[in-house]
Write a protein that holds these residues in place. Structure first.
Motif, PDB file in Angstrom:
ATOM      1  N   ALA A  33       0.808  -1.223   0.000  1.00 49.80           N
ATOM      2  CA  ALA A  33       0.000   0.000   0.000  1.00 49.80           C
ATOM      3  C   ALA A  33       0.836   1.266   0.000  1.00 49.80           C
ATOM      4  O   ALA A  33       0.348   2.330  -0.407  1.00 49.80           O
ATOM      5  N   GLU A  34       2.091   1.175   0.398  1.00 55.97           N
ATOM      6  CA  GLU A  34       2.898   2.391   0.522  1.00 55.97           C
ATOM      7  C   GLU A  34       3.126   3.081  -0.824  1.00 55.97           C
ATOM      8  O   GLU A  34       3.427   4.276  -0.866  1.00 55.97           O
ATOM      9  N   ARG A  35       2.944   2.358  -1.930  1.00 56.80           N
ATOM     10  CA  ARG A  35       3.088   2.973  -3.256  1.00 56.80           C
ATOM     11  C   ARG A  35       1.743   3.272  -3.915  1.00 56.80           C
ATOM     12  O   ARG A  35       1.700   3.666  -5.092  1.00 56.80           O
ATOM     13  N   SER A  36       0.665   3.070  -3.185  1.00 56.40           N
ATOM     14  CA  SER A  36      -0.688   3.378  -3.679  1.00 56.40           C
ATOM     15  C   SER A  36      -0.971   2.787  -5.059  1.00 56.40           C
ATOM     16  O   SER A  36      -1.342   3.505  -5.998  1.00 56.40           O
ATOM     17  N   PRO A  37      -0.830   1.476  -5.222  1.00 60.14           N
ATOM     18  CA  PRO A  37      -1.114   0.865  -6.529  1.00 60.14           C
ATOM     19  C   PRO A  37      -2.596   0.915  -6.864  1.00 60.14           C
ATOM     20  O   PRO A  37      -3.449   0.893  -5.962  1.00 60.14           O
TER      21      PRO A  37
END
Length: 264
Positions: A33-37
């Protein structure tokens, strides 16, 4: 996880899940989630333990697809989500993904790759990832670090000395890092980051944990051999855990290996 059917699924989710899978699942979801895919695929999603963590942390408009080959696993996973949560469940084979090329920004597989052909599966993940897309998966380290396998086998050997059920050895049979790394390289992945993650969990109900281990697909091996009441194995296994790791609570250790890589 085709062997997880009927009376095996509920104890797997309820009693193994909190001990073996929740902690690692939450960590996986955070990393993804940290890269907001925008589009995420989870392979071998089982009863939706990691899926639930992913949906909690992904952007609200992100699309999440979860696949497994077990109808029973998928049926239970579906009950954990509301219709508007943008989770699509499909029964599908990890070695023949039913998706177009470059469909996903991230692909996740927690403790699943030991159950299918890795060369085919890695190739399929590479095909369905977009450029720059991430692939994260975990395997269990060896039985030396995971007593759900080693201690269970010791106990089972007391009951079946000449033909000991071995299913619980399968999950820890994929701990050698170099062969996995080489398969990822051949598939085209780069860079590859590998980390070893140790965790300890306080088991409050060790009997329920032991019963859930016995009622994995190993129960079918026990029933096929016959002559032993599975509940006797449960009792012996619970006592072995208490003797090795204490009681009230049982301080249970485990160790996993995380692979993180990308499609360049």
């Amino acid at each position: 996880m085709a062997g997880y059917v009927d009376d095996v699924v509920i104890p797997y989710d309820r009693d193994l899940g909190p001990v073996l899978f929740e902690h690692y699942g939450a960590d996986t979801a955070r990393r993804v989630a940290e890269r907001s895919p925008g589009d995420v695929l989870e392979i071998a999603a089982g009863t939706g333990i990691v899926t639930r963590h992913l949906r909690n942390l992904l952007p609200r408009d992100a699309r999440l697809t979860a696949i497994d080959i077990s109808d029973s696993m998928m049926a239970l996973a579906r009950t954990k989500f509301l219709p508007d949560e943008q989770v699509t469940f499909r029964n599908a084979d990890a070695t023949a993904l039913p998706f177009m090329d470059a469909s996903f920004d991230a692909v996740v597989c927690q403790f699943g790759i030991m159950f299918f052909d890795q060369d085919q599966a890695f190739g399929e993940v590479y095909r369905t990832l977009r450029r720059g897309g991430r692939y994260l998966f975990r395997v269990w380290d060896s039985e030396q670090y995971n007593p759900f396998a080693s201690l269970s086998f010791e106990v089972l050997k007391r009951f079946f000395p000449s033909d000991t059920p071995r299913f619980l050895c399968d999950p820890v049979a994929c701990h050698q890092i170099d062969p996995i790394k080489e398969r990822l390289i051949r598939a085209g992945f780069d860079p590859i980051v590998i980390s070893v993650q140790r965790h300890t969990y306080d088991i409050l109900d060790v009997s329920a944990f032991a019963r859930a281990l016995v009622y994995t697909p190993i129960i079918f091996e026990i029933r096929d051999r016959g002559g032993v009441n599975p509940e006797d194995i449960v009792d012996a296994l619970a006592e072995a855990f208490r003797q090795a790791y204490g009681a009230s609570p049982t301080r249970y250790p485990m160790q996993a290996i995380l692979f993180e890589t990308e499609k360049r």
